[in-house]
Design a protein around this motif. Sequence first.
Motif, PDB file in Angstrom:
ATOM      1  N   LEU A 133      20.455 -41.350  29.231  1.00 29.35           N
ATOM      2  CA  LEU A 133      20.966 -42.663  28.813  1.00 29.35           C
ATOM      3  C   LEU A 133      21.172 -43.574  30.017  1.00 29.35           C
ATOM      4  N   ASP A 134      21.686 -43.013  31.092  1.00 31.69           N
ATOM      5  CA  ASP A 134      21.911 -43.814  32.304  1.00 31.69           C
ATOM      6  C   ASP A 134      20.602 -44.374  32.840  1.00 31.69           C
ATOM      7  N   ILE A 135      19.575 -43.541  32.859  1.00 30.01           N
ATOM      8  CA  ILE A 135      18.282 -43.993  33.383  1.00 30.01           C
ATOM      9  C   ILE A 135      17.661 -45.049  32.471  1.00 30.01           C
ATOM     10  N   LEU A 136      17.647 -44.790  31.184  1.00 35.41           N
ATOM     11  CA  LEU A 136      16.975 -45.692  30.249  1.00 35.41           C
ATOM     12  C   LEU A 136      17.699 -47.017  30.077  1.00 35.41           C
ATOM     13  N   PHE A 137      18.992 -46.945  29.857  1.00 34.01           N
ATOM     14  CA  PHE A 137      19.706 -48.170  29.496  1.00 34.01           C
ATOM     15  C   PHE A 137      20.167 -48.961  30.717  1.00 34.01           C
ATOM     16  N   THR A 138      20.319 -48.309  31.860  1.00 34.65           N
ATOM     17  CA  THR A 138      20.617 -49.059  33.083  1.00 34.65           C
ATOM     18  C   THR A 138      19.368 -49.804  33.527  1.00 34.65           C
ATOM     19  N   LYS A 139      18.247 -49.110  33.433  1.00 36.58           N
ATOM     20  CA  LYS A 139      16.971 -49.690  33.855  1.00 36.58           C
ATOM     21  C   LYS A 139      16.545 -50.833  32.950  1.00 36.58           C
ATOM     22  N   ASN A 140      16.879 -50.718  31.650  1.00 34.27           N
ATOM     23  CA  ASN A 140      16.356 -51.688  30.691  1.00 34.27           C
ATOM     24  C   ASN A 140      17.381 -52.712  30.220  1.00 34.27           C
ATOM     25  N   ASP A 143      25.581 -33.493  29.436  1.00 33.12           N
ATOM     26  CA  ASP A 143      25.264 -33.886  30.815  1.00 33.12           C
ATOM     27  C   ASP A 143      23.837 -34.416  30.903  1.00 33.12           C
ATOM     28  N   ILE A 144      22.911 -33.713  30.263  1.00 37.43           N
ATOM     29  CA  ILE A 144      21.510 -34.143  30.295  1.00 37.43           C
ATOM     30  C   ILE A 144      21.316 -35.395  29.447  1.00 37.43           C
ATOM     31  N   VAL A 145      22.000 -35.464  28.310  1.00 35.87           N
ATOM     32  CA  VAL A 145      21.910 -36.658  27.458  1.00 35.87           C
ATOM     33  C   VAL A 145      22.380 -37.886  28.233  1.00 35.87           C
ATOM     34  N   GLU A 197      14.526 -29.026  32.404  1.00 38.76           N
ATOM     35  CA  GLU A 197      15.125 -29.555  31.176  1.00 38.76           C
ATOM     36  C   GLU A 197      15.374 -31.055  31.261  1.00 38.76           C
ATOM     37  N   GLU A 198      15.801 -31.535  32.422  1.00 36.91           N
ATOM     38  CA  GLU A 198      16.100 -32.965  32.561  1.00 36.91           C
ATOM     39  C   GLU A 198      14.850 -33.804  32.342  1.00 36.91           C
ATOM     40  N   GLN A 199      13.745 -33.386  32.938  1.00 35.41           N
ATOM     41  CA  GLN A 199      12.505 -34.147  32.784  1.00 35.41           C
ATOM     42  C   GLN A 199      11.964 -34.043  31.360  1.00 35.41           C
TER      43      GLN A 199
END
Length: 211
Positions: free
Chosen positions: A203-210, A197-199, A158-160
């Motif tokens: 968000l952490d991956i996308l917005f921290t990275k970008n 939790d999945i949302v 689900e996370e991926q």
Amino acid sequence: MPKIISLYPIKRKKHWFEIRFDNKSFFPINDELILKYLLKSGKSLNKSEIEKLRSEAGHLFLKRKALDILSRRRVSERELRQKLKVERRFSHHTDKVIKDLKNVGLIDDMTFAVSVISSILIGGPKSKMYIRQKLYQKGIPKDIIDKAIESELADYDEEQGALELARKKYKAVKSIPTLKAKKRVADFLRGRGFSWDIVNYCLDILFTKND
């Protein structure tokens, strides 16, 4: 004994007729039964013969209705029972009709559940909760939903799946202010049944990275 006074074709129901008797009773009957019992105007039938004919005709009429429904799209047993309720005068034949259709594989909730899951995922990843809710709305029993999800989604990540969707959505909103972009991505994922939790993971991956 009651006598047949007419066999009148029923509009929009090919092969079906309304059989009328001189005692003012009537019911639908198909050409199969007309040939089987050599029915025609002027023929007399006793009470037991009429009741037997009425029962056979009612069963065939409801079965034809069920087959018409299934010819348009596959449905669960519960959905089919609900749709057949409109034919109240033949409702006592419902169990027998359902049994007949199960015996030939036209009603099979497990197979139906698997096909629904496949159709849902064609449109992109969804959460297991979303899929479970859609199956429930289709009238599939909880125990069969559990088996279908366990069978078809045992290796489903689900996370991926959520991250794949989030990345696509992010491309469409990355030019707007960060808080608004985050909200749109979050709403998009929540609309597909993903947990907070999945949302937040996405968000952490996308917005921290970008950032």
